[in-house]
Scaffold this motif. Structure first.
Motif, PDB file in Angstrom:
ATOM      1  N   LEU A  78     -21.747   0.869  24.451  1.00 57.88           N
ATOM      2  CA  LEU A  78     -21.967  -0.559  24.656  1.00 57.88           C
ATOM      3  C   LEU A  78     -21.054  -1.169  25.720  1.00 57.88           C
ATOM      4  O   LEU A  78     -21.117  -2.363  25.976  1.00 57.88           O
ATOM      5  N   GLY A  79     -20.207  -0.335  26.335  1.00 57.13           N
ATOM      6  CA  GLY A  79     -19.507  -0.724  27.557  1.00 57.13           C
ATOM      7  C   GLY A  79     -18.506  -1.843  27.444  1.00 57.13           C
ATOM      8  O   GLY A  79     -18.350  -2.643  28.376  1.00 57.13           O
ATOM      9  N   MET A  80     -17.766  -1.920  26.337  1.00 54.50           N
ATOM     10  CA  MET A  80     -16.790  -2.996  26.203  1.00 54.50           C
ATOM     11  C   MET A  80     -15.621  -2.833  27.168  1.00 54.50           C
ATOM     12  O   MET A  80     -14.931  -3.804  27.488  1.00 54.50           O
ATOM     13  N   GLN A  81     -15.409  -1.619  27.661  1.00 56.97           N
ATOM     14  CA  GLN A  81     -14.326  -1.388  28.635  1.00 56.97           C
ATOM     15  C   GLN A  81     -14.506  -2.260  29.864  1.00 56.97           C
ATOM     16  O   GLN A  81     -13.535  -2.815  30.403  1.00 56.97           O
ATOM     17  N   GLU A  82     -15.751  -2.395  30.314  1.00 57.14           N
ATOM     18  CA  GLU A  82     -16.027  -3.165  31.525  1.00 57.14           C
ATOM     19  C   GLU A  82     -15.619  -4.621  31.380  1.00 57.14           C
ATOM     20  O   GLU A  82     -14.969  -5.196  32.260  1.00 57.14           O
ATOM     21  N   THR A  83     -15.946  -5.234  30.252  1.00 55.20           N
ATOM     22  CA  THR A  83     -15.616  -6.643  30.070  1.00 55.20           C
ATOM     23  C   THR A  83     -14.143  -6.841  29.724  1.00 55.20           C
ATOM     24  O   THR A  83     -13.563  -7.870  30.068  1.00 55.20           O
ATOM     25  N   VAL A  84     -13.551  -5.857  29.063  1.00 59.55           N
ATOM     26  CA  VAL A  84     -12.110  -5.938  28.787  1.00 59.55           C
ATOM     27  C   VAL A  84     -11.334  -5.914  30.096  1.00 59.55           C
ATOM     28  O   VAL A  84     -10.390  -6.702  30.296  1.00 59.55           O
ATOM     29  N   ASP A  85     -11.713  -5.006  31.001  1.00 56.15           N
ATOM     30  CA  ASP A  85     -11.016  -4.912  32.289  1.00 56.15           C
ATOM     31  C   ASP A  85     -11.191  -6.180  33.124  1.00 56.15           C
ATOM     32  O   ASP A  85     -10.272  -6.599  33.832  1.00 56.15           O
TER      33      ASP A  85
ATOM     34  N   ALA B 222     -10.521   2.408  22.634  1.00 55.79           N
ATOM     35  CA  ALA B 222     -10.847   3.381  23.680  1.00 55.79           C
ATOM     36  C   ALA B 222     -11.282   4.725  23.108  1.00 55.79           C
ATOM     37  O   ALA B 222     -11.943   5.510  23.796  1.00 55.79           O
ATOM     38  N   ARG B 223     -10.930   5.002  21.854  1.00 52.94           N
ATOM     39  CA  ARG B 223     -11.322   6.271  21.240  1.00 52.94           C
ATOM     40  C   ARG B 223     -12.741   6.225  20.663  1.00 52.94           C
ATOM     41  O   ARG B 223     -13.268   7.260  20.271  1.00 52.94           O
ATOM     42  N   GLU B 224     -13.317   5.046  20.589  1.00 51.94           N
ATOM     43  CA  GLU B 224     -14.677   4.905  20.071  1.00 51.94           C
ATOM     44  C   GLU B 224     -15.638   4.784  21.255  1.00 51.94           C
ATOM     45  O   GLU B 224     -15.917   3.702  21.758  1.00 51.94           O
ATOM     46  N   SER B 225     -16.143   5.924  21.717  1.00 54.02           N
ATOM     47  CA  SER B 225     -16.988   5.945  22.913  1.00 54.02           C
ATOM     48  C   SER B 225     -18.216   5.070  22.759  1.00 54.02           C
ATOM     49  O   SER B 225     -18.676   4.444  23.720  1.00 54.02           O
ATOM     50  N   LEU B 226     -18.778   5.025  21.565  1.00 51.68           N
ATOM     51  CA  LEU B 226     -19.977   4.241  21.333  1.00 51.68           C
ATOM     52  C   LEU B 226     -19.774   2.778  21.705  1.00 51.68           C
ATOM     53  O   LEU B 226     -20.675   2.127  22.241  1.00 51.68           O
ATOM     54  N   LEU B 227     -18.594   2.246  21.449  1.00 53.98           N
ATOM     55  CA  LEU B 227     -18.317   0.846  21.744  1.00 53.98           C
ATOM     56  C   LEU B 227     -17.665   0.658  23.116  1.00 53.98           C
ATOM     57  O   LEU B 227     -17.930  -0.339  23.793  1.00 53.98           O
ATOM     58  N   TYR B 228     -16.840   1.606  23.532  1.00 52.12           N
ATOM     59  CA  TYR B 228     -15.966   1.399  24.683  1.00 52.12           C
ATOM     60  C   TYR B 228     -16.621   1.768  26.012  1.00 52.12           C
ATOM     61  O   TYR B 228     -16.541   1.027  26.990  1.00 52.12           O
TER      62      TYR B 228
ATOM     63  N   MET C 123     -27.763   6.518  23.198  1.00 52.39           N
ATOM     64  CA  MET C 123     -26.666   6.277  22.265  1.00 52.39           C
ATOM     65  C   MET C 123     -26.715   7.250  21.100  1.00 52.39           C
ATOM     66  O   MET C 123     -25.693   7.714  20.613  1.00 52.39           O
ATOM     67  N   LEU C 124     -27.916   7.564  20.653  1.00 53.58           N
ATOM     68  CA  LEU C 124     -28.059   8.508  19.549  1.00 53.58           C
ATOM     69  C   LEU C 124     -27.606   9.892  19.968  1.00 53.58           C
ATOM     70  O   LEU C 124     -26.890  10.578  19.243  1.00 53.58           O
ATOM     71  N   VAL C 125     -28.014  10.316  21.162  1.00 52.96           N
ATOM     72  CA  VAL C 125     -27.608  11.626  21.667  1.00 52.96           C
ATOM     73  C   VAL C 125     -26.104  11.669  21.872  1.00 52.96           C
ATOM     74  O   VAL C 125     -25.453  12.685  21.623  1.00 52.96           O
TER      75      VAL C 125
ATOM     76  N   LEU D 263     -21.435  11.264  15.174  1.00 50.51           N
ATOM     77  CA  LEU D 263     -21.362  10.635  13.862  1.00 50.51           C
ATOM     78  C   LEU D 263     -22.626   9.831  13.573  1.00 50.51           C
ATOM     79  O   LEU D 263     -23.139   9.831  12.457  1.00 50.51           O
ATOM     80  N   MET D 264     -23.145   9.139  14.593  1.00 52.22           N
ATOM     81  CA  MET D 264     -24.374   8.379  14.390  1.00 52.22           C
ATOM     82  C   MET D 264     -25.545   9.319  14.156  1.00 52.22           C
ATOM     83  O   MET D 264     -26.436   9.040  13.353  1.00 52.22           O
ATOM     84  N   HIS D 265     -25.560  10.441  14.852  1.00 54.55           N
ATOM     85  CA  HIS D 265     -26.634  11.414  14.658  1.00 54.55           C
ATOM     86  C   HIS D 265     -26.605  11.949  13.228  1.00 54.55           C
ATOM     87  O   HIS D 265     -27.658  12.153  12.608  1.00 54.55           O
ATOM     88  N   ALA D 266     -25.397  12.181  12.709  1.00 58.50           N
ATOM     89  CA  ALA D 266     -25.283  12.647  11.322  1.00 58.50           C
ATOM     90  C   ALA D 266     -25.802  11.603  10.354  1.00 58.50           C
ATOM     91  O   ALA D 266     -26.446  11.913   9.351  1.00 58.50           O
TER      92      ALA D 266
END
Length: 212
Positions: free
Chosen positions: A44-51, A20-26, A77-79, A83-86
């Motif tokens: 990538l919205g993994m929260q939706e499928t987890v729920d 849940a702390r990794e917004s890019l994935l969650y 996603m880049l915006v 960390l990905m932008h860096a």
């Protein structure tokens, strides 16, 4: 960018990090105010499928046949990820360099869909011209690579410049047969040394995309 996402996800396969702390994935999509503007961010919205299912997987934001993110998800996603932008900023030379023919081809297919090219004749002509130039530029690059290989190497050993001669050339003049040998494809004609050149692969991909 896909590799960066994969590496960010990899650590959650072997540790006890909180997803849940990794917004890019969650997360899927959210907004954040920056000054007077609202910035759209995506994950990538993994929260939706987890729920829903108890198991998490990526929402359909990839085009798996080309291993690319579907626009406009990649920009959001880049915006949305500092960390990905860096990572992008550190590798800006590689990201900026679009000379790789397959990267440029995938970019062109993305333009076709993103800008509804088929519905605008002027855009369509420009887009087709871009594909023509892409194939011919790669043809030039492949020919020069072959020339350099044979003119400066003798049985694998580097040598001074020399001229390769012989009387076993399949084509002695530029003709329709030579053009068909270089630029067309069929199962009957063997093209030893040329059949898998990048220019032929990208030409065939371009033809198939236009045809479809």
């Amino acid at each position: 960018m896909v590799m960066v996402i994969a590496l960010r996800a990899l650590r959650f396969c072997y540790g006890s990090n909180l997803l849940a702390r990794e917004s890019l994935l969650y997360k899927d999509r959210w907004e954040q105010r920056r000054g007077q503007h609202l910035v759209v961010k995506e994950g990538l919205g993994m929260q939706e499928t987890v729920d829903k299912c108890g198991l998490g997987w990526f929402l359909p934001k990839f085009r798996w046949t080309t291993r690319r993110l579907v626009p406009p998800h990649s920009d959001n996603m880049l915006v949305g990820n500092v960390l990905m932008h860096a990572e992008y900023k550190r590798r800006w030379r590689a990201v900026k360099d679009l000379r790789d023919v397959f990267v440029r081809f995938n970019q062109a297919t993305g333009w076709f869909q993103q800008h509804c090219v088929l519905q605008h004749p002027r855009l369509l002509r420009t887009w087709l011209e871009y594909l023509h130039v892409l194939c011919l530029e790669q043809f030039d690059a492949d020919v020069w690579a072959a020339m350099l290989k044979h003119m400066f190497l003798d049985e694998g050993v580097a040598t001074p410049l020399h001229i390769v001669t012989g009387n076993k050339m399949r084509f002695s003049v530029v003709s329709k047969l030579l053009l068909e040998f270089l630029f067309l494809w069929d199962d009957e004609l063997e093209r030893a040394g040329w059949g898998v050149k990048p220019f032929r692969l990208i030409l065939q991909k371009s033809f198939e995309f236009v045809e479809s």
